[in-house]
Enzyme design. Structure first.
Site, short mmCIF file in Angstrom:
data_model
loop_
_atom_site.label_atom_id
_atom_site.label_comp_id
_atom_site.label_asym_id
_atom_site.label_seq_id
_atom_site.Cartn_x
_atom_site.Cartn_y
_atom_site.Cartn_z
N HIS A 153 -5.90 1.83 -4.30
CA HIS A 153 -4.98 1.31 -3.29
C HIS A 153 -4.57 -0.11 -3.63
O HIS A 153 -5.19 -0.78 -4.45
CB HIS A 153 -5.60 1.40 -1.89
CG HIS A 153 -6.71 0.41 -1.64
ND1 HIS A 153 -6.88 -0.25 -0.44
CD2 HIS A 153 -7.73 -0.02 -2.44
CE1 HIS A 153 -7.95 -1.02 -0.50
NE2 HIS A 153 -8.48 -0.91 -1.68
N CYS A 192 0.81 -1.22 0.00
CA CYS A 192 0.00 0.00 0.00
C CYS A 192 0.84 1.27 0.00
O CYS A 192 0.64 2.17 -0.82
CB CYS A 192 -0.99 -0.01 1.16
SG CYS A 192 -0.25 0.04 2.81
N HIS A 238 -2.58 1.18 6.87
CA HIS A 238 -2.93 1.10 5.45
C HIS A 238 -3.14 2.52 4.90
O HIS A 238 -3.49 3.44 5.63
CB HIS A 238 -4.21 0.29 5.26
CG HIS A 238 -4.45 -0.12 3.84
ND1 HIS A 238 -3.75 -1.13 3.21
CD2 HIS A 238 -5.29 0.38 2.90
CE1 HIS A 238 -4.16 -1.25 1.96
NE2 HIS A 238 -5.10 -0.34 1.74
#
Length: 376
Positions: free
Chosen positions: A351, A291, A339
């Site tokens: 993402h 990520c 994240h």
């Protein structure tokens, strides 16, 4: 590489593969054995399975960020150790050159009648001889005096550098151990998630997919609400010009999803071009990403250098409220900030989700939002 240096074993810098390691399999096997030994309990519901899998993926995300941080620290420590060893090598070469000059003085004295006590003391490493050597310094020529002083300074400086290099190598060993432990932690979490999913029947997997779809639908509904709110706010701002300015033409309202800056547009274009590439923990492209690796690479393409981990990226740029998000902004998730995704407008983001998934668009409400920043 200088001739004095021996190559050291290095940890690979390529992105780790998705395969399960022997250590991870052993961990799962031990868990299974423990489960067999314990009395069989009721089978978990699909909702419980989904919650457990999501939690394992989140733990893997967190472990990945720790791994990324350790990887950076290891690279920095290795570079520092290499630089120190190069300095020690250069210092040793200079020291040897000076020693040869002093040796030439001794050779000359030998040719003239043998090695004198002065030269004997010059070559002595005995600290007790230092005082006597200082007394004899007055008997040397100016050139010999300067050479000996240089030798003493070089020897002291090189000893200091050697000690510093030794400490740096010890720190490098610690960083490498942390890196290996982080790698095993991620692999263990992912192996546990895969093992749990593998126990489901086809019917249970279908039910799990239905639960997942319901979760996505709710997240997209919230995204649509945000998009409507942002559009209304943009229209209101358009209709209320600053004092002293004529209202702009209503025929061409600015789209709420348009990137605010050229840099944001470039970052967003890069992120879009990565759609469909696999998530691989620890990866920074170009074939795969985790990520924070994706967001770092996207903004780098726009000329903005972001740190490697989510914990550092969240400290970069300007904090913005969810209602004020613009395309290119970074949205961070969970209380542990494990994240990150890039906002693209209309409540959506691009993402790299988790292991086994691919870079994709998703509602920012799919996960609990921690906060957002605008890098530039």
């Amino acid at each position: 590489m200088p001739s004095h240096r021996k190559p050291r074993t290095r940890i690979g810098t390529t992105a780790p593969a998705l395969g399960v390691t022997t250590a991870a399999l052993a961990s799962v096997s031990l868990l299974a054995q423990s489960a067999d030994a314990a009395p069989a309990g009721p089978k978990p519901s699909i909702e419980e399975v989904q919650k457990k899998v999501d939690d394992l993926y989140r733990q893997a995300d967190l472990a990945t960020q720790k791994y990324d941080a350790a990887k950076e620290a290891t690279a920095a420590q290795r570079a520092k150790a290499d630089a120190l060893l190069d300095q020690v090598a250069a210092g040793t070469a200079k020291l040897n050159d000076t020693r040869r000059v002093i040796g030439s003085y001794a050779a000359a004295q030998y040719r003239d009648g043998g090695v004198t006590p002065t030269m004997t003391l010059l070559f002595s490493d005995d600290p007790q001889a230092f005082f006597d050597r200082n007394q004899l310094m007055g008997r040397l020529s100016d050139e010999q005096h300067r050479t000996l002083s240089t030798f003493e300074s070089q020897r002291a400086a090189n000893a200091k550098k050697r000690a510093e290099a030794s400490r740096s190598l010890a720190a490098l060993t610690t960083s490498q151990q942390t890196l290996r432990a982080g790698k095993q932690d991620v692999q263990t979490k992912l192996a546990a998630a895969r093992t749990l999913l593998s126990t489901l029947t086809a019917q249970e997997k279908a039910r799990l997919a239905a639960i997942e779809k319901k979760k996505q639908d709710e997240a997209e509904r919230q995204a649509a609400e945000l998009a409507a709110q942002q559009a209304a706010a943009a229209a209101k701002k358009k209709a209320t010009p600053p004092a002293g300015h004529a209202p702009s033409s209503p025929s061409s309202p600015s789209a709420p999803s348009a990137p605010a800056t050229t840099k944001a547009a470039k970052a967003l274009a890069f992120a879009r071009a990565q759609m469909g590439k696999p998530y691989v923990w620890g990866a920074t492209g170009p074939a795969s990403y985790d990520c924070s690796g994706l967001t770092q690479a996207a903004w780098k393409a726009a000329g903005v250098d972001l740190p490697r981990t989510t914990w550092d990226q969240v400290k970069t740029g300007t904090r913005v409220a969810t209602a004020d998000l613009q395309p290119g902004d970074l949205v961070f998730f969970y209380d542990d900030i494990s994240h990150v995704g890039m906002y693209i407008g209309n409540g959506m983001m691009i993402h790299a989700p988790h292991s086994g998934a691919y870079v994709r668009e998703e509602s920012i409400y799919y996960m609990p939002i921690y906060g957002s920043v605008r890098p530039a």
